[in-house]
Design an enzyme around this catalytic site. Structure first.
Site, mmCIF file in Angstrom:
data_model
loop_
_atom_site.group_PDB
_atom_site.id
_atom_site.type_symbol
_atom_site.label_atom_id
_atom_site.label_comp_id
_atom_site.label_asym_id
_atom_site.label_seq_id
_atom_site.Cartn_x
_atom_site.Cartn_y
_atom_site.Cartn_z
ATOM 1 N N THR A 133 0.822 -1.210 0.000
ATOM 2 C CA THR A 133 0.000 0.000 0.000
ATOM 3 C C THR A 133 0.854 1.257 0.000
ATOM 4 O O THR A 133 2.007 1.228 0.476
ATOM 5 C CB THR A 133 -0.907 0.014 1.248
ATOM 6 O OG1 THR A 133 -1.576 1.263 1.356
ATOM 7 C CG2 THR A 133 -0.088 -0.184 2.517
ATOM 8 N N ASP A 134 0.287 2.356 -0.472
ATOM 9 C CA ASP A 134 1.004 3.632 -0.405
ATOM 10 C C ASP A 134 1.045 4.192 1.009
ATOM 11 O O ASP A 134 1.811 5.123 1.295
ATOM 12 C CB ASP A 134 0.390 4.653 -1.371
ATOM 13 C CG ASP A 134 -1.077 4.965 -1.106
ATOM 14 O OD1 ASP A 134 -1.677 4.355 -0.186
ATOM 15 O OD2 ASP A 134 -1.637 5.814 -1.819
ATOM 16 N N GLU A 135 0.262 3.640 1.921
ATOM 17 C CA GLU A 135 0.231 4.160 3.289
ATOM 18 C C GLU A 135 1.553 3.976 4.028
ATOM 19 O O GLU A 135 1.787 4.637 5.045
ATOM 20 C CB GLU A 135 -0.923 3.533 4.072
ATOM 21 C CG GLU A 135 -2.281 3.878 3.499
ATOM 22 C CD GLU A 135 -3.430 3.532 4.432
ATOM 23 O OE1 GLU A 135 -3.271 3.677 5.653
ATOM 24 O OE2 GLU A 135 -4.486 3.109 3.919
ATOM 25 N N TYR A 158 -1.604 -0.485 10.990
ATOM 26 C CA TYR A 158 -1.746 -1.113 9.678
ATOM 27 C C TYR A 158 -0.571 -0.793 8.771
ATOM 28 O O TYR A 158 0.096 -1.689 8.243
ATOM 29 C CB TYR A 158 -3.054 -0.674 9.018
ATOM 30 C CG TYR A 158 -3.086 -0.922 7.526
ATOM 31 C CD1 TYR A 158 -2.889 -2.203 7.019
ATOM 32 C CD2 TYR A 158 -3.282 0.119 6.617
ATOM 33 C CE1 TYR A 158 -2.902 -2.444 5.654
ATOM 34 C CE2 TYR A 158 -3.302 -0.111 5.256
ATOM 35 C CZ TYR A 158 -3.103 -1.396 4.770
ATOM 36 O OH TYR A 158 -3.097 -1.623 3.422
ATOM 37 N N LYS A 162 2.456 -3.253 7.248
ATOM 38 C CA LYS A 162 2.707 -3.427 5.818
ATOM 39 C C LYS A 162 4.122 -2.980 5.450
ATOM 40 O O LYS A 162 4.772 -3.596 4.595
ATOM 41 C CB LYS A 162 1.672 -2.649 5.003
ATOM 42 C CG LYS A 162 0.291 -3.278 5.000
ATOM 43 C CD LYS A 162 0.283 -4.694 4.422
ATOM 44 C CE LYS A 162 0.567 -4.704 2.927
ATOM 45 N NZ LYS A 162 0.471 -6.088 2.368
#
Length: 352
Positions: A133-135, A158, A162
């Site tokens: 993810t870009d998060e 989260y 990741k």
């Protein structure tokens, strides 16, 4: 090809599996723990297709994962299984560390053992694609964009879990020579999206005349990509990406949350004018902790190297997504009412 897909009953995973089998003719083994966000109904069209098999197994269960590798002997792995909801990670971070970190380590170890037993063309062709993810990059300043060179700066349990999984995937490449590829993607939308996420939640609330809750001032920005564009991008990376490289996949559709909800309301006013105007349902609620202000992806590397580009117009595809939910109540109603957890439809085979 024989491709092992983890998390294939989830939102992005099911779109990918359907694309791999229906559109590209690959043979797929879906490995999924069938937890709350997985829905085997999403793969019901493959129930009688000999090119697809669904096995219910937890990616943290090393014997079950090794058994899947031994039985299926995949030529590629596309690893999507993950806990992915920020609010849930705040309430229960341990589950995210377990699945996203330990589960990824188990998958990498099983892939490494499988890879080391290959030879010749089979070994040369094998790939492990880790989907993220870009998060992991944290929050951007106004008008900023993430690239493959952006610094990691996760802000939630989260995104931190990741980020850890991304580092593990790269470490298994550098340390053990596993042919790894990594993708980081922006927010997805489209059919079969679990109803606690922003767009499907707003669609179903609007349909039922409920409040449309928007965090804070609603000006947090996200880059939106249609799930089918993402699935095509993942295949492009698998087929043409350079081993050891990272590719960012984004939709070139940055919108703030309030603009997304207003666009959805406008579409509902066209589709269900007797229930409008839907903007009257918008309400602002207390912001969540660690809410990043802006995510936006520059997908230029993937576009230039792989010949992939997002094809969906956000507003048009958003309306198509609303239509899908209006026409597929049988998919979302059991989820909405909390009945679907025990349903398996005879599609899954227990591992072991």
């Amino acid at each position: 090809m024989r491709i092992l897909v983890t998390g294939g009953c989830g939102f992005i995973g099911s779109a990918l599996v359907l694309h791999l089998v229906h559109d590209l003719g690959h043979e797929v083994l879906t490995l999924d723990a069938l937890t709350y966000a997985a829905n085997p109904v999403s793969l019901a069209s493959l129930a009688d297709d000999p090119r697809h098999r669904l096995v219910e197994a937890d990616i943290c269960d090393a014997p079950a994962v090794r058994a899947a590798f031994a039985a299926f002997r995949p030529q590629a792995v596309m690893h999507l299984a993950a806990e992915s909801h920020v609010d849930r990670s705040i309430a229960d971070p341990g589950a995210f560390v377990r699945t996203n970190v330990i589960g990824t380590q188990v998958m990498l170890d099983a892939a490494r053992g499988h890879y080391e037993g290959l030879s010749g063309v089979d070994k040369e062709a094998f790939r492990f694609l880790h989907v993220s993810t870009d998060e992991v990059y944290g929050s951007l300043p106004p008008d900023g964009y993430f690239t493959e060179e952006s610094r990691y700066d996760p802000r939630s349990p989260y995104s931190a879990s990741k980020a850890a999984s991304d580092h593990l995937a790269r470490a298994w490449h550098e340390t053990y020579g596993l042919p790894v590829l990594v993708t980081n993607c922006s927010n997805n939308y489209g059919p079969r999206h679990f109803p606690e996420k922003l767009i499907p939640l707003m669609i179903l609330n609007a349909l039922e005349g409920r409040a449309l809750p928007v965090y804070g001032d609603g000006l947090n920005e996200r880059d939106w990509i249609h799930v089918e564009d993402h699935a095509r991008g993942l295949v492009a990376v698998l087929e043409r990406g350079r081993i050891g490289q990272t590719y960012l996949l984004g939709g070139r559709a940055v919108r703030n949350n309030l603009a997304v909800v207003k666009a959805l309301c406008a579409a509902f006013d066209r589709l269900r004018p007797d229930h409008g105007p839907h903007e009257k349902l918008i309400s602002f609620v207390a912001d969540r902790p660690g809410h990043d202000r802006r995510y936006a992806i520059d997908p230029g590397k993937a576009e230039a190297e792989l010949g992939w580009a997002p094809s969906k117009s956000f507003e048009a595809a958003l309306e198509d997504t609303i239509r899908w939910y209006l026409e597929n109540e049988g998919w979302w109603r059991p989820i909405r009412e909390g009945r679907y957890k025990g349903e398996r439809l005879g599609l899954a085979t227990k591992a072991g």
